[in-house]
Design an enzyme around this catalytic site. Sequence first.
Site, mmCIF file in Angstrom:
data_model
loop_
_atom_site.group_PDB
_atom_site.id
_atom_site.type_symbol
_atom_site.label_atom_id
_atom_site.label_comp_id
_atom_site.label_asym_id
_atom_site.label_seq_id
_atom_site.Cartn_x
_atom_site.Cartn_y
_atom_site.Cartn_z
ATOM 1 C CB SER A 1 -0.956 -0.049 1.193
ATOM 2 O OG SER A 1 -1.977 0.913 1.076
ATOM 3 C CG ASP B 1 -3.999 -0.466 -1.183
ATOM 4 O OD1 ASP B 1 -3.681 -1.415 -0.452
ATOM 5 O OD2 ASP B 1 -3.676 0.710 -0.941
#
Length: 500
Positions: free
Chosen positions: A47, A169
């Site tokens: 992330s 993500d």
Amino acid sequence: MTDTASPRTKRSLILAGGGIKVAFQAGVLQVWLDEAGLEFGHVDGASGGSFNLAMMCQGMSGTEIADAWRRTEPVAGVSVNVRQLARLAYAESLFTLDAYRRNVFPKWGLDWRKIRSSALDATFNVYNVTRQELEVLPPARMSEDLLAACVSLPMWFPPVRIDGDTYIDPVYVTDANLQEAIDRGADEIWVVWTVSERGEWRPGFMAEYFQVIEAAANGTFRRTVDRVERNNAAIAAGRPGEFGRHIELHVLRAEVPLHYLINFSGDRLREAVNRGAETARSWCAERKIPLAAPRPEPLLETPVSLRFSEDMRGGVTLGEAGQPAHLSVHLTIATDSVERFVADPRHTASVTGQVRCPAFGGVRELTGGTFQLLVDDGDPTRKEMRYRLHFTDDQDEPLTLIGVKNVSSGNPLRMWSETTTLGTRMLRGQVPEGEEAIGEVAAEGVLRLTVPDFLRELTTFRVAGSSPAARAAGLTRFGLLFLGKLWDVYARPVLHPGPF
């Protein structure tokens, strides 16, 4: 500084996600990589941590990565997905990463040729929706599109489509891929973890969205940590354990006063970087990890200075006898650089002025003093205004006045009383920070800022700078800092932490 780890030890660094809270992570990298001289045989990013990993892969030092975040203005990365807004509930996302690609990545100096040819043993995590699996990518496979995919949080940013596959993500699967480090033979795993662990559930779409992410990220992370701990216990007991070797975990955790995505303040971002560096230095000191001297802060060519005066008055009781006495203070609080003041996690300014108390000789000039504005010690919902004033009595005996305004209830109806009530202790001697508990108490009481004194205080603000625009900007930055910190405490149901 030379790393003292055994050459047989394989050490992995985990750059966990956390949205723009990873600005704090960059401050940690400044200390771990440059001041402690730590070396890592493998680095994993997930992330938001992928941003810092990309900069590491192209050879940037920890300080260079931290400075890249210090230069970042959050509004430069904001781009609304205008084409999708008309679709309302069926919109692909609220925002895009176009402004990040156009403005922020170039300012960081991302060079994909250097990143793809990096000699660093690094792994980037991204979730392949088409194949329903986590993909772990080496630098050689990375691109601007894939870096954007690593941080494409659903509903906020659109998924990234590459060669017929859709990527997002990986946070719902992992926000820190410890398993990859274990599979690569790591004996030590160092983690910077900024996902909130407050365990608080607040209503509202915005709060609940990120609380779901916290549940997923913390749950997955803790399950892997539990496996490592059970493995280590088995190894210690003479059994083979799940991983066949002892694995040392070093986790630096922090509650970072930044929202994961919604932030309009470059000053907050810079404060988060500096907080990361400050926390990492304390963390290393506790573990006796030697550090080189930190880089001196660069001198500003045209700093903006600010000062204002404050008067508070009230009563104290003297020593064990408990005799009452009147006490008042007249203070001038000043900083020679507003920029440094707002970026300093302690928001420290100098104090001059007078303490007035008949029991200690009447009007006594301060010999030194500091003021800290709305600081917290790991809990952004609880702030303190801290005063430390040094002076002498009429016998030239040193005294230290310790004052604290506790701003913590979260109730807006109590904002005035909490920001104007100063709990006060007078200690004998010039007491350094951290030794208040063992100081001899000469007097205790409460001082208050009255409404007339507050109104008079507002007229005392003075700003000095190179131009009217610079002076106005300095005063605005100070005001936004003050209001933003109050937001953290009193406007938490709207958004936490505050965006300013």
